[in-house]
Design a protein around this motif. Structure first.
Motif, PDB file in Angstrom:
ATOM      1  N   THR A 131       0.830  -1.208   0.000  1.00  0.00           N
ATOM      2  CA  THR A 131       0.000   0.000   0.000  1.00  0.00           C
ATOM      3  C   THR A 131       0.861   1.254   0.000  1.00  0.00           C
ATOM      4  O   THR A 131       0.633   2.196  -0.764  1.00  0.00           O
ATOM      5  CB  THR A 131      -0.933  -0.003   1.217  1.00  0.00           C
ATOM      6  OG1 THR A 131      -1.753  -1.162   1.176  1.00  0.00           O
ATOM      7  CG2 THR A 131      -1.811   1.241   1.222  1.00  0.00           C
ATOM      8  N   CYS A 132       1.853   1.264   0.847  1.00  0.00           N
ATOM      9  CA  CYS A 132       2.745   2.426   0.935  1.00  0.00           C
ATOM     10  C   CYS A 132       3.509   2.634  -0.362  1.00  0.00           C
ATOM     11  O   CYS A 132       3.644   3.769  -0.840  1.00  0.00           O
ATOM     12  CB  CYS A 132       3.695   2.229   2.111  1.00  0.00           C
ATOM     13  SG  CYS A 132       4.909   3.547   2.311  1.00  0.00           S
ATOM     14  N   ALA A 133       4.012   1.551  -0.947  1.00  0.00           N
ATOM     15  CA  ALA A 133       4.790   1.664  -2.187  1.00  0.00           C
ATOM     16  C   ALA A 133       3.926   2.174  -3.343  1.00  0.00           C
ATOM     17  O   ALA A 133       4.385   2.999  -4.148  1.00  0.00           O
ATOM     18  CB  ALA A 133       5.395   0.312  -2.537  1.00  0.00           C
ATOM     19  N   MET A 134       2.699   1.724  -3.425  1.00  0.00           N
ATOM     20  CA  MET A 134       1.814   2.176  -4.502  1.00  0.00           C
ATOM     21  C   MET A 134       1.470   3.657  -4.346  1.00  0.00           C
ATOM     22  O   MET A 134       1.464   4.411  -5.327  1.00  0.00           O
ATOM     23  CB  MET A 134       0.548   1.322  -4.526  1.00  0.00           C
ATOM     24  CG  MET A 134       0.782  -0.113  -4.967  1.00  0.00           C
ATOM     25  SD  MET A 134      -0.692  -1.156  -4.825  1.00  0.00           S
ATOM     26  CE  MET A 134      -1.749  -0.422  -6.054  1.00  0.00           C
ATOM     27  N   LEU A 135       1.198   4.082  -3.124  1.00  0.00           N
ATOM     28  CA  LEU A 135       0.889   5.491  -2.914  1.00  0.00           C
ATOM     29  C   LEU A 135       2.100   6.374  -3.179  1.00  0.00           C
ATOM     30  O   LEU A 135       1.971   7.480  -3.709  1.00  0.00           O
ATOM     31  CB  LEU A 135       0.386   5.707  -1.485  1.00  0.00           C
ATOM     32  CG  LEU A 135      -1.033   5.212  -1.193  1.00  0.00           C
ATOM     33  CD1 LEU A 135      -1.371   5.433   0.275  1.00  0.00           C
ATOM     34  CD2 LEU A 135      -2.051   5.907  -2.087  1.00  0.00           C
ATOM     35  N   LYS A 136       3.273   5.896  -2.805  1.00  0.00           N
ATOM     36  CA  LYS A 136       4.479   6.685  -3.076  1.00  0.00           C
ATOM     37  C   LYS A 136       4.744   6.771  -4.576  1.00  0.00           C
ATOM     38  O   LYS A 136       5.205   7.811  -5.070  1.00  0.00           O
ATOM     39  CB  LYS A 136       5.678   6.074  -2.352  1.00  0.00           C
ATOM     40  CG  LYS A 136       6.955   6.872  -2.507  1.00  0.00           C
ATOM     41  CD  LYS A 136       8.024   6.444  -1.512  1.00  0.00           C
ATOM     42  CE  LYS A 136       7.750   7.022  -0.140  1.00  0.00           C
ATOM     43  NZ  LYS A 136       8.908   6.870   0.781  1.00  0.00           N
ATOM     44  N   ALA A 137       4.457   5.707  -5.325  1.00  0.00           N
ATOM     45  CA  ALA A 137       4.611   5.749  -6.782  1.00  0.00           C
ATOM     46  C   ALA A 137       3.623   6.741  -7.395  1.00  0.00           C
ATOM     47  O   ALA A 137       3.979   7.509  -8.306  1.00  0.00           O
ATOM     48  CB  ALA A 137       4.401   4.355  -7.369  1.00  0.00           C
ATOM     49  N   CYS A 138       2.393   6.743  -6.905  1.00  0.00           N
ATOM     50  CA  CYS A 138       1.402   7.715  -7.396  1.00  0.00           C
ATOM     51  C   CYS A 138       1.832   9.139  -7.075  1.00  0.00           C
ATOM     52  O   CYS A 138       1.627  10.060  -7.873  1.00  0.00           O
ATOM     53  CB  CYS A 138       0.036   7.426  -6.779  1.00  0.00           C
ATOM     54  SG  CYS A 138      -0.700   5.864  -7.295  1.00  0.00           S
ATOM     55  N   PHE A 139       2.414   9.324  -5.902  1.00  0.00           N
ATOM     56  CA  PHE A 139       2.921  10.639  -5.509  1.00  0.00           C
ATOM     57  C   PHE A 139       4.019  11.101  -6.472  1.00  0.00           C
ATOM     58  O   PHE A 139       4.038  12.257  -6.910  1.00  0.00           O
ATOM     59  CB  PHE A 139       3.447  10.556  -4.071  1.00  0.00           C
ATOM     60  CG  PHE A 139       4.036  11.830  -3.556  1.00  0.00           C
ATOM     61  CD1 PHE A 139       3.223  12.860  -3.122  1.00  0.00           C
ATOM     62  CD2 PHE A 139       5.414  11.999  -3.500  1.00  0.00           C
ATOM     63  CE1 PHE A 139       3.776  14.050  -2.638  1.00  0.00           C
ATOM     64  CE2 PHE A 139       5.970  13.170  -3.023  1.00  0.00           C
ATOM     65  CZ  PHE A 139       5.146  14.195  -2.587  1.00  0.00           C
ATOM     66  N   ALA A 140       4.932  10.196  -6.813  1.00  0.00           N
ATOM     67  CA  ALA A 140       6.015  10.536  -7.743  1.00  0.00           C
ATOM     68  C   ALA A 140       5.475  10.836  -9.140  1.00  0.00           C
ATOM     69  O   ALA A 140       5.909  11.796  -9.796  1.00  0.00           O
ATOM     70  CB  ALA A 140       7.021   9.390  -7.796  1.00  0.00           C
ATOM     71  N   PHE A 141       4.522  10.029  -9.618  1.00  0.00           N
ATOM     72  CA  PHE A 141       3.933  10.272 -10.932  1.00  0.00           C
ATOM     73  C   PHE A 141       3.180  11.602 -10.962  1.00  0.00           C
ATOM     74  O   PHE A 141       3.150  12.280 -12.002  1.00  0.00           O
ATOM     75  CB  PHE A 141       2.999   9.125 -11.316  1.00  0.00           C
ATOM     76  CG  PHE A 141       3.719   7.894 -11.778  1.00  0.00           C
ATOM     77  CD1 PHE A 141       4.839   7.968 -12.579  1.00  0.00           C
ATOM     78  CD2 PHE A 141       3.263   6.634 -11.407  1.00  0.00           C
ATOM     79  CE1 PHE A 141       5.504   6.837 -13.006  1.00  0.00           C
ATOM     80  CE2 PHE A 141       3.922   5.484 -11.829  1.00  0.00           C
ATOM     81  CZ  PHE A 141       5.041   5.590 -12.626  1.00  0.00           C
ATOM     82  N   GLY A 142       2.559  11.967  -9.848  1.00  0.00           N
ATOM     83  CA  GLY A 142       1.859  13.248  -9.790  1.00  0.00           C
ATOM     84  C   GLY A 142       2.818  14.416  -9.930  1.00  0.00           C
ATOM     85  O   GLY A 142       2.533  15.394 -10.641  1.00  0.00           O
ATOM     86  N   ILE A 143       3.969  14.339  -9.261  1.00  0.00           N
ATOM     87  CA  ILE A 143       4.977  15.397  -9.395  1.00  0.00           C
ATOM     88  C   ILE A 143       5.501  15.456 -10.832  1.00  0.00           C
ATOM     89  O   ILE A 143       5.695  16.542 -11.403  1.00  0.00           O
ATOM     90  CB  ILE A 143       6.131  15.147  -8.410  1.00  0.00           C
ATOM     91  CG1 ILE A 143       5.623  15.275  -6.971  1.00  0.00           C
ATOM     92  CG2 ILE A 143       7.267  16.133  -8.653  1.00  0.00           C
ATOM     93  CD1 ILE A 143       6.657  14.947  -5.930  1.00  0.00           C
ATOM     94  N   MET A 144       5.721  14.297 -11.437  1.00  0.00           N
ATOM     95  CA  MET A 144       6.207  14.265 -12.812  1.00  0.00           C
ATOM     96  C   MET A 144       5.210  14.907 -13.766  1.00  0.00           C
ATOM     97  O   MET A 144       5.594  15.654 -14.681  1.00  0.00           O
ATOM     98  CB  MET A 144       6.488  12.819 -13.223  1.00  0.00           C
ATOM     99  CG  MET A 144       7.666  12.192 -12.486  1.00  0.00           C
ATOM    100  SD  MET A 144       7.746  10.395 -12.678  1.00  0.00           S
ATOM    101  CE  MET A 144       7.989  10.264 -14.443  1.00  0.00           C
ATOM    102  N   ASN A 145       3.927  14.649 -13.566  1.00  0.00           N
ATOM    103  CA  ASN A 145       2.923  15.218 -14.468  1.00  0.00           C
ATOM    104  C   ASN A 145       2.744  16.716 -14.259  1.00  0.00           C
ATOM    105  O   ASN A 145       2.297  17.405 -15.181  1.00  0.00           O
ATOM    106  CB  ASN A 145       1.592  14.489 -14.290  1.00  0.00           C
ATOM    107  CG  ASN A 145       1.539  13.203 -15.080  1.00  0.00           C
ATOM    108  OD1 ASN A 145       1.354  13.199 -16.291  1.00  0.00           O
ATOM    109  ND2 ASN A 145       1.707  12.081 -14.397  1.00  0.00           N
ATOM    110  N   CYS A 146       3.053  17.221 -13.074  1.00  0.00           N
ATOM    111  CA  CYS A 146       3.089  18.676 -12.904  1.00  0.00           C
ATOM    112  C   CYS A 146       4.083  19.289 -13.886  1.00  0.00           C
ATOM    113  O   CYS A 146       3.798  20.303 -14.534  1.00  0.00           O
ATOM    114  CB  CYS A 146       3.483  19.032 -11.473  1.00  0.00           C
ATOM    115  SG  CYS A 146       2.241  18.681 -10.219  1.00  0.00           S
TER     116      CYS A 146
END
Length: 202
Positions: A131-146
């Motif tokens: 769960t933690c790893a998936m949320l952290k990956a989503c967090f990283a992808f969100g920064i990238m899409n910014c």
């Protein structure tokens, strides 16, 4: 031509990063729905923004000709997505400092090589919190899409300014040629020719 290449490339990168983001967040949303619980805002906000951004990216990629003619509008929408991703990432900021992996020490082992001696060691295991790893990956992808949407917004803005300046030049040429033709129709030669065709009665 260069605008088309860069714009298509960055749109493709956005789609590649948004698909796994939407899939992982959909996994969390589905889990909360099955438990009849409300999805937390830090998951729901990023999920909604990712879905809308993915739909917008696919639409503007496959309707490039329409997007290029409305480049200023595309630039504004991309800039709005930059703000939306910043807000979604901010709501998920607590996951940035989370430790998703734990290294555990296992059993000791000994290996004998006979007359050549022996070797010993300890096994180590890595425990990953899914769960933690998936949320952290989503967090990283969100920064990238910014960053990605900011780049496409700048590209579309530059293309829109260039297209508008080209339209102004074309309009100026058409107006100038129209006025030139209108003046030539009122030349003295045309007046002389019109007077020469008059009939005089005595």
């Amino acid at each position: 031509m260069m605008f088309a290449i860069f714009f298509t490339f960055w749109r493709f990168v956005q789609i590649v990063t948004l698909i796994p983001t939407m899939g992982m967040l959909a996994y969390f949303v589905n889990g909360y729905v099955q438990l009849n619980q409300l999805t937390p805002n830090y998951i729901l906000v990023l999920f909604i923004v990712s879905v809308l951004a993915l739909a917008w990216s696919v639409y503007t990629l496959f309707s490039y000709h329409r997007s290029s003619s409305n480049a200023t509008f595309v630039a504004i929408i991309d800039l709005l997505f930059v703000g939306a991703f910043i807000g979604a990432v901010w709501s998920l900021r607590m996951i940035a400092t989370a430790d998703c992996t734990h290294i555990t020490r296992g059993d000791s082992w000994d290996v004998s090589f006979g007359p050549f001696g022996s070797a010993s060691g300890t096994t180590w295991g890595v425990d990953v919190n899914k769960t933690c790893a998936m949320l952290k990956a989503c967090f990283a992808f969100g920064i990238m899409n910014c960053i990605f949407f900011f780049i496409t917004s700048i590209l579309a803005c530059l293309h829109g300014d260039r297209a508008s300046s080209g339209d102004r030049v074309t309009y100026y040429r058409e107006t100038h040629s129209h006025r030139h033709g209108h003046r030539s129709s009122r030349s003295p030669h045309s007046r002389h020719s019109s007077h020469s065709h008059r009939r005089v009665y005595v």
